[in-house]
Design an enzyme around this catalytic site. Structure first.
Site, PDB file in Angstrom:
ATOM      1  N   THR A   1       4.098   9.362  -6.735  1.00  0.00           N
ATOM      2  CA  THR A   1       4.225  10.263  -5.363  1.00  0.00           C
ATOM      3  C   THR A   1       3.254  11.496  -5.172  1.00  0.00           C
ATOM      4  OG1 THR A   1       5.991  11.306  -4.160  1.00  0.00           O
ATOM      5  CG2 THR A   1       6.066  11.464  -6.521  1.00  0.00           C
ATOM      6  N   SER A   2       3.073  11.674  -3.922  1.00  0.00           N
ATOM      7  CA  SER A   2       2.077  12.832  -3.562  1.00  0.00           C
ATOM      8  C   SER A   2       3.052  14.175  -3.636  1.00  0.00           C
ATOM      9  CB  SER A   2       1.388  12.486  -2.227  1.00  0.00           C
ATOM     10  OG  SER A   2       2.407  12.289  -1.239  1.00  0.00           O
TER      11      SER A   2
ATOM     12  N   HIS B   1      14.793   7.672   1.045  1.00  0.00           N
ATOM     13  CA  HIS B   1      14.597   7.652   2.710  1.00  0.00           C
ATOM     14  C   HIS B   1      14.989   6.456   3.277  1.00  0.00           C
ATOM     15  CE1 HIS B   1      10.822  10.617   1.934  1.00  0.00           C
ATOM     16  NE2 HIS B   1      11.970  11.190   2.013  1.00  0.00           N
TER      17      HIS B   1
ATOM     18  N   PRO C   1       0.765  -1.043  -0.033  1.00  0.00           N
ATOM     19  CA  PRO C   1      -0.040  -0.049   0.030  1.00  0.00           C
ATOM     20  C   PRO C   1       0.720   1.381  -0.073  1.00  0.00           C
ATOM     21  CG  PRO C   1      -0.014  -1.061   1.975  1.00  0.00           C
ATOM     22  CD  PRO C   1       0.724  -2.034   1.367  1.00  0.00           C
ATOM     23  N   ASP C   2       0.333   2.248  -0.591  1.00  0.00           N
ATOM     24  CA  ASP C   2       1.206   3.629  -0.595  1.00  0.00           C
ATOM     25  C   ASP C   2       1.019   4.287   0.915  1.00  0.00           C
ATOM     26  OD1 ASP C   2      -1.382   4.881  -0.771  1.00  0.00           O
ATOM     27  OD2 ASP C   2      -1.076   5.786  -2.506  1.00  0.00           O
ATOM     28  N   PHE C   3       0.970   5.484   1.117  1.00  0.00           N
ATOM     29  CA  PHE C   3       1.006   5.979   2.517  1.00  0.00           C
ATOM     30  C   PHE C   3      -0.298   6.994   2.565  1.00  0.00           C
ATOM     31  CE2 PHE C   3       5.484   5.196   1.963  1.00  0.00           C
ATOM     32  CZ  PHE C   3       5.952   4.547   3.115  1.00  0.00           C
ATOM     33  N   ARG C   4      -0.738   7.641   1.578  1.00  0.00           N
ATOM     34  CA  ARG C   4      -1.631   8.717   1.645  1.00  0.00           C
ATOM     35  C   ARG C   4      -3.022   8.479   1.154  1.00  0.00           C
ATOM     36  NH1 ARG C   4       3.345  10.605   2.217  1.00  0.00           N
ATOM     37  NH2 ARG C   4       3.768  11.641   4.140  1.00  0.00           N
TER      38      ARG C   4
ATOM     39  N   ASN D   1       0.875   9.694 -12.457  1.00  0.00           N
ATOM     40  CA  ASN D   1       0.301   9.621 -11.199  1.00  0.00           C
ATOM     41  C   ASN D   1      -1.262   9.345 -11.396  1.00  0.00           C
ATOM     42  OD1 ASN D   1       1.058   9.230  -8.368  1.00  0.00           O
ATOM     43  ND2 ASN D   1       0.135  11.188  -8.040  1.00  0.00           N
ATOM     44  N   ARG D   2      -1.818   9.001 -10.113  1.00  0.00           N
ATOM     45  CA  ARG D   2      -3.337   9.146 -10.395  1.00  0.00           C
ATOM     46  C   ARG D   2      -3.946  10.507 -10.231  1.00  0.00           C
ATOM     47  NH1 ARG D   2      -4.365   4.892  -6.088  1.00  0.00           N
ATOM     48  NH2 ARG D   2      -4.300   3.337  -7.599  1.00  0.00           N
TER      49      ARG D   2
ATOM     50  N   CYS E   1      26.397   1.815  22.860  1.00  0.00           N
ATOM     51  CA  CYS E   1      25.849   2.721  23.863  1.00  0.00           C
ATOM     52  C   CYS E   1      24.773   2.282  24.447  1.00  0.00           C
ATOM     53  CB  CYS E   1      25.643   4.003  23.066  1.00  0.00           C
ATOM     54  SG  CYS E   1      24.215   4.201  22.183  1.00  0.00           S
TER      55      CYS E   1
ATOM     56  N   GLN F   1      11.552   7.376  -2.990  1.00  0.00           N
ATOM     57  CA  GLN F   1      11.307   7.462  -1.473  1.00  0.00           C
ATOM     58  C   GLN F   1      11.083   6.073  -0.893  1.00  0.00           C
ATOM     59  OE1 GLN F   1       8.839  11.169  -1.468  1.00  0.00           O
ATOM     60  NE2 GLN F   1       8.678  10.516  -3.178  1.00  0.00           N
ATOM     61  N   ASN F   2      10.760   5.061  -1.713  1.00  0.00           N
ATOM     62  CA  ASN F   2      10.490   4.012  -1.218  1.00  0.00           C
ATOM     63  C   ASN F   2      11.481   3.215  -0.410  1.00  0.00           C
ATOM     64  OD1 ASN F   2       8.186   4.501  -2.588  1.00  0.00           O
ATOM     65  ND2 ASN F   2       8.572   3.232  -4.498  1.00  0.00           N
ATOM     66  N   ILE F   3      10.905   2.501   0.599  1.00  0.00           N
ATOM     67  CA  ILE F   3      11.722   1.915   1.362  1.00  0.00           C
ATOM     68  C   ILE F   3      11.574   0.239   1.421  1.00  0.00           C
ATOM     69  CG2 ILE F   3      12.093   3.581   3.232  1.00  0.00           C
ATOM     70  CD1 ILE F   3       9.942   2.079   4.710  1.00  0.00           C
ATOM     71  N   ASP F   4      11.042  -0.168   0.066  1.00  0.00           N
ATOM     72  CA  ASP F   4      10.748  -1.502   0.122  1.00  0.00           C
ATOM     73  C   ASP F   4      11.702  -2.564  -0.588  1.00  0.00           C
ATOM     74  OD1 ASP F   4      10.574  -0.814  -2.742  1.00  0.00           O
ATOM     75  OD2 ASP F   4       8.202  -0.364  -2.415  1.00  0.00           O
TER      76      ASP F   4
HETATM   77  P1  OAD Z   1       2.057   8.738  -0.854  1.00  0.00           P
HETATM   78  O1  OAD Z   1       1.301   7.835  -0.185  1.00  0.00           O
HETATM   79  O2  OAD Z   1       2.083  10.082  -0.194  1.00  0.00           O
HETATM   80  O3  OAD Z   1       1.658   9.150  -2.296  1.00  0.00           O
HETATM   81  C1  OAD Z   1       1.606   8.021  -3.260  1.00  0.00           C
HETATM   82  C2  OAD Z   1       1.025   8.599  -4.748  1.00  0.00           C
HETATM   83  O4  OAD Z   1       1.025   7.687  -5.822  1.00  0.00           O
HETATM   84  C3  OAD Z   1      -0.297   9.459  -4.471  1.00  0.00           C
HETATM   85  O5  OAD Z   1      -0.470  10.530  -5.257  1.00  0.00           O
HETATM   86  C4  OAD Z   1      -1.329   8.398  -5.076  1.00  0.00           C
HETATM   87  O6  OAD Z   1      -2.593   8.646  -5.696  1.00  0.00           O
HETATM   88  C5  OAD Z   1      -0.427   7.680  -6.195  1.00  0.00           C
HETATM   89  N1  OAD Z   1      -0.546   6.209  -6.501  1.00  0.00           N
HETATM   90  C6  OAD Z   1      -0.752   5.454  -5.449  1.00  0.00           C
HETATM   91  N2  OAD Z   1      -1.088   4.205  -6.269  1.00  0.00           N
HETATM   92  C7  OAD Z   1      -1.354   4.525  -7.564  1.00  0.00           C
HETATM   93  C8  OAD Z   1      -1.502   3.747  -8.847  1.00  0.00           C
HETATM   94  N3  OAD Z   1      -1.655   2.450  -8.646  1.00  0.00           N
HETATM   95  N4  OAD Z   1      -1.382   4.206  -9.973  1.00  0.00           N
HETATM   96  C9  OAD Z   1      -1.281   5.790  -9.965  1.00  0.00           C
HETATM   97  N5  OAD Z   1      -0.940   6.267  -8.865  1.00  0.00           N
HETATM   98  C10 OAD Z   1      -0.926   5.945  -7.803  1.00  0.00           C
HETATM   99  O7  OAD Z   1       3.570   8.087  -0.988  1.00  0.00           O
HETATM  100  P2  OAD Z   1       5.115   8.834  -1.222  1.00  0.00           P
HETATM  101  O8  OAD Z   1       4.825  10.200  -2.091  1.00  0.00           O
HETATM  102  O9  OAD Z   1       5.942   8.076  -1.725  1.00  0.00           O
HETATM  103  O10 OAD Z   1       8.106   7.623   4.272  1.00  0.00           O
HETATM  104  O11 OAD Z   1       5.117   9.413   0.203  1.00  0.00           O
HETATM  105  C11 OAD Z   1       6.547   9.990   0.572  1.00  0.00           C
HETATM  106  C12 OAD Z   1       7.007   9.519   2.069  1.00  0.00           C
HETATM  107  O12 OAD Z   1       6.064   9.718   3.001  1.00  0.00           O
HETATM  108  C13 OAD Z   1       7.515   7.879   2.090  1.00  0.00           C
HETATM  109  O13 OAD Z   1       8.663   7.815   1.629  1.00  0.00           O
HETATM  110  C14 OAD Z   1       7.119   7.665   3.394  1.00  0.00           C
HETATM  111  C15 OAD Z   1       6.109   8.629   3.797  1.00  0.00           C
HETATM  112  O14 OAD Z   1       6.113   9.105   5.078  1.00  0.00           O
HETATM  113  C16 OAD Z   1       8.830   6.695   4.717  1.00  0.00           C
HETATM  114  O15 OAD Z   1       8.975   5.719   3.848  1.00  0.00           O
HETATM  115  C17 OAD Z   1       9.616   6.455   5.966  1.00  0.00           C
END
Ligand code: OAD
Length: 410
Positions: free
Chosen positions: A274-275, A202, A109-112, A298-299, A237, A182-185
């Protein structure tokens, strides 16, 4: 521990929330030894947002803003235009900026994304706000929520998807300058993108260290402890050890600073999944030259693509990322090559991403390159070891090299 012999290194500390507006401020242009102090005026607002840790990007995620839809209609044909440029040989230094949307097709799953994103599903951890799970001060007080989550996040059960292999194909064709993820996977590494083409901004689970003194700790031992509900303890430590994921409040790896060379040199920027909510990473997209094509896949519209007018060279294609990338690959005539690459990779046994204790031990606390005399509990240059990978390669490298460099085995 004597760190005075270490050369000063630039630092940028990870933060969340507000994005810098264009024209871009070069992140490396501000004098001063500390990441937080290095940021300009805009950072005070950012710091305020940060202290509240609000999910400031939520309204940009539903793609309902008028500006987003206006921009969408103005970007028709963008994918084909960029494909044409690539086919004409005009894009030989491609920089890819990647986020969690790249890995959703791998089942992560993504984050947001409301509802399905990780941050919408953390109730059971009983934390004050979702991003606390990756906050270094919160971790310092209570590592348990992160460790519980880490059990699910540790790489191992997911495989790279078509999008990862598309990025690898860019490399294979000799066009990839660098991918900033930014992915940690660890899936970029797992699909065979070589270390010197990859900036894991990240961090990753591949190495581990004390969260206080940064003494390296065998990553596999840290994993075993966490998987068995034990807390890995620093042998130096006695503070808590964590995987080298960059938490909010920590410095980005040294390798991240390759951006100051790469982005001015880029002749195509592809932003994927990415968002663009998290600084300093999000502002990288504003640091390519203004005439350089920027392609957002992106979506929904994000970052500078939410605003009208776009730069003349901006293009975006909104929708499911894997489907879009497949169409892009078809336009480029790369689809068969990518499918073939994926098939051949499936027959290989995929390498594990955890470094061996031996290689981890070679990175000592001192070798992390903390600025001389500036070590604090938050001072960290965890990616120092990666800086040596910052070669200036822009030419095609063989895929045998790619595969070899991804084969860190235990
Ligand atoms: P986000 O979850 O913030 O954003 C993911 C983006 O990808 C969103 O705009 C979604 O709409 C889009 N998206 C997801 N699935 C999709 C799909 N199948 N097709 C098209 N678009 C899709 O994730 P990041 O921007 O990567 O920290 O978040 C940045 C950082 O925030 C991450 O590195 C994370 C978090 O805090 C850590 O990993 C520690």
């Amino acid at each position: 521990m004597n760190r005075s012999s270490q050369p000063p290194v630039p630092r940028v500390t990870r933060s969340a929330g507000a994005r810098l507006t264009e024209p871009a401020e070069r992140l490396d242009s501000v004098p001063g030894p500390y990441g937080k102090q290095r940021r300009k005026q805009t950072d005070s607002a950012l710091a305020q947002d940060l202290s509240q840790m609000s999910m400031s990007g939520q309204d940009t995620l539903n793609n309902s803003s008028p500006s987003a839809s206006a921009v969408k209609s103005s970007s028709r044909g963008g994918l084909a235009s960029v494909a044409r440029l690539v086919k004409l040989g005009r894009c030989k230094n491609v920089v890819v900026v990647a986020g969690a949307g790249v890995s959703t097709a791998s089942g992560i799953p993504d984050f947001r994304t409301p509802g399905t994103g990780l941050y919408a599903n953390l109730e059971k951890y009983n934390i004050p706000y979702p991003e606390a799970i990756f906050n270094i001060d919160y971790f310092s007080n209570d590592p348990q929520p992160f460790f519980s989550l880490a059990k699910a996040l540790y790489p191992g059960s997911h495989h790279p998807n078509y999008i990862h292999y598309f990025i690898r194909m860019l490399h294979h064709k000799g066009l990839l300058l660098r991918v900033y993820t930014q992915n940690i996977d660890g899936l970029e590494k797992l699909c065979g993108i070589p270390d010197d083409k990859l900036v894991e901004a990240h961090g990753s689970f591949a190495t581990a260290a004390c969260h206080l003194c940064y003494t390296a700790y065998p990553a596999e031992e840290a994993k075993q402890a966490i998987m068995n509900d034990k807390v890995p303890i620093c042998t130096f430590c006695a503070a808590t050890v964590k995987p080298d994921i960059v938490f909010f409040g920590e410095d980005l790896p040294q390798k991240y600073f390759l951006n100051t060379q790469d982005f001015p040199k880029a002749d195509l920027l592809i932003i994927m999944g990415t968002s663009l909510q998290i600084e300093p990473f999000a502002s990288l997209v504003n640091t390519v030259r203004s005439t350089v094509p920027r392609l957002l896949l992106n979506r929904n519209a994000v970052g500078p693509f939410e605003k009208v007018p776009l730069r003349r060279a901006d293009h975006m294609e909104l929708g499911d990322l894997e489907e879009t990338v497949r169409r892009f690959a078809e336009m480029l005539g790369w689809n068969d090559d990518i499918e073939e690459l994926m098939r051949s990779q499936e027959t290989l046994s995929l390498p594990t991403l955890i470094s061996s204790p031996l290689s981890v031990d070679q990175t000592s606390c001192q070798s992390r390159g903390a600025p001389a005399g500036t070590e604090t509990s938050r001072s960290r240059a965890g990616g120092q070891r990666g800086a040596s990978s910052g070669s200036e390669e822009t030419d095609s490298e063989t895929d045998s090299k790619s595969s070899a460099s991804s084969s860190q085995s235990t």
